[in-house]
Design a protein around this motif. Sequence first.
Motif, PDB file in Angstrom:
ATOM      1  N   ASP A 268      33.128  -6.875 -12.182  1.00 44.85           N
ATOM      2  CA  ASP A 268      31.825  -6.233 -11.996  1.00 44.85           C
ATOM      3  C   ASP A 268      30.899  -7.252 -11.355  1.00 44.85           C
ATOM      4  O   ASP A 268      30.742  -8.363 -11.846  1.00 44.85           O
ATOM      5  CB  ASP A 268      31.237  -5.781 -13.336  1.00 44.85           C
ATOM      6  CG  ASP A 268      31.826  -4.470 -13.803  1.00 44.85           C
ATOM      7  OD1 ASP A 268      32.006  -3.573 -12.955  1.00 44.85           O
ATOM      8  OD2 ASP A 268      32.115  -4.349 -15.005  1.00 44.85           O
ATOM      9  N   VAL A 269      30.314  -6.887 -10.223  1.00 50.89           N
ATOM     10  CA  VAL A 269      29.444  -7.792  -9.477  1.00 50.89           C
ATOM     11  C   VAL A 269      28.120  -7.080  -9.220  1.00 50.89           C
ATOM     12  O   VAL A 269      28.111  -5.919  -8.806  1.00 50.89           O
ATOM     13  CB  VAL A 269      30.105  -8.185  -8.132  1.00 50.89           C
ATOM     14  CG1 VAL A 269      29.184  -9.061  -7.310  1.00 50.89           C
ATOM     15  CG2 VAL A 269      31.427  -8.874  -8.378  1.00 50.89           C
ATOM     16  N   ASP A 270      27.031  -7.778  -9.440  1.00 47.33           N
ATOM     17  CA  ASP A 270      25.710  -7.245  -9.133  1.00 47.33           C
ATOM     18  C   ASP A 270      25.616  -7.061  -7.620  1.00 47.33           C
ATOM     19  O   ASP A 270      25.825  -8.018  -6.859  1.00 47.33           O
ATOM     20  CB  ASP A 270      24.646  -8.229  -9.612  1.00 47.33           C
ATOM     21  CG  ASP A 270      23.228  -7.789  -9.325  1.00 47.33           C
ATOM     22  OD1 ASP A 270      23.039  -6.766  -8.616  1.00 47.33           O
ATOM     23  OD2 ASP A 270      22.301  -8.452  -9.809  1.00 47.33           O
ATOM     24  N   PRO A 271      25.322  -5.846  -7.130  1.00 53.40           N
ATOM     25  CA  PRO A 271      25.276  -5.624  -5.679  1.00 53.40           C
ATOM     26  C   PRO A 271      24.238  -6.479  -4.958  1.00 53.40           C
ATOM     27  O   PRO A 271      24.338  -6.707  -3.764  1.00 53.40           O
ATOM     28  CB  PRO A 271      24.964  -4.138  -5.530  1.00 53.40           C
ATOM     29  CG  PRO A 271      24.712  -3.608  -6.878  1.00 53.40           C
ATOM     30  CD  PRO A 271      25.052  -4.644  -7.888  1.00 53.40           C
ATOM     31  N   GLU A 272      23.248  -6.981  -5.668  1.00 55.35           N
ATOM     32  CA  GLU A 272      22.221  -7.833  -5.058  1.00 55.35           C
ATOM     33  C   GLU A 272      22.620  -9.303  -5.036  1.00 55.35           C
ATOM     34  O   GLU A 272      21.963 -10.119  -4.403  1.00 55.35           O
ATOM     35  CB  GLU A 272      20.895  -7.674  -5.815  1.00 55.35           C
ATOM     36  CG  GLU A 272      20.346  -6.270  -5.789  1.00 55.35           C
ATOM     37  CD  GLU A 272      20.105  -5.766  -4.374  1.00 55.35           C
ATOM     38  OE1 GLU A 272      19.535  -6.513  -3.560  1.00 55.35           O
ATOM     39  OE2 GLU A 272      20.511  -4.623  -4.083  1.00 55.35           O
ATOM     40  N   GLU A 273      23.714  -9.647  -5.734  1.00 56.35           N
ATOM     41  CA  GLU A 273      24.166 -11.037  -5.798  1.00 56.35           C
ATOM     42  C   GLU A 273      24.608 -11.508  -4.417  1.00 56.35           C
ATOM     43  O   GLU A 273      25.242 -10.780  -3.671  1.00 56.35           O
ATOM     44  CB  GLU A 273      25.331 -11.142  -6.789  1.00 56.35           C
ATOM     45  CG  GLU A 273      25.843 -12.539  -6.991  1.00 56.35           C
ATOM     46  CD  GLU A 273      26.986 -12.580  -7.988  1.00 56.35           C
ATOM     47  OE1 GLU A 273      27.886 -13.398  -7.777  1.00 56.35           O
ATOM     48  OE2 GLU A 273      26.987 -11.789  -8.947  1.00 56.35           O
TER      49      GLU A 273
END
Length: 185
Positions: free
Chosen positions: A83-88
């Motif tokens: 799971d990755v923050d799309p803003e990262e």
Amino acid sequence: MQLVVARIGRAHGIKGEVTVEVRTDEPELRLAPGAVLATEPASTGPLTIETGRVHSGRLLLCFEGVRDRNGAEALRNTLLIADVDPEERPEEPDEYYDHQLMDLDVVLADGTEIGRITEISHLPSQDLFIVERPDGSEVMIPFVEEIVTEIDLDEQKAVIDPPPGLVDDRAEVASQRDADAEDGN
């Protein structure tokens, strides 16, 4: 957002370790001990990384609850999903995640539209943007600094300065011998 970060390969040894095909530029972040990863097929996971080490240039992982070769072999070909923050954003300012580049408009410096990035191909020598042109054809653009001069995520565009012949038919004659051959001499 979920991203595939690795694919489990074959078992290594008899204590539950597996080889993994890394599919992330940040394995130390995504595949660290303690990381809990979703899987495809979903029935295999989630898997928690217990240990990791590099052996002969390959990353080996051991997961909680997997203690023998049979258990490790049962995981073969499983995709590991983080799971990755799309803003990262990556740490380096000139690096990008694939999902950030997908669907960017590709334009020349003068604003001429070339197309839209539909795929990114990771090759050993360089990455390529697969760009769909307005007429439905595709062109491959090497993702190198000399050609891709700017990535503007706010404007959702990639500016390119292609050499002659890459996106049009204005190929330069490389040598006089080639020019003579074209002239029939």
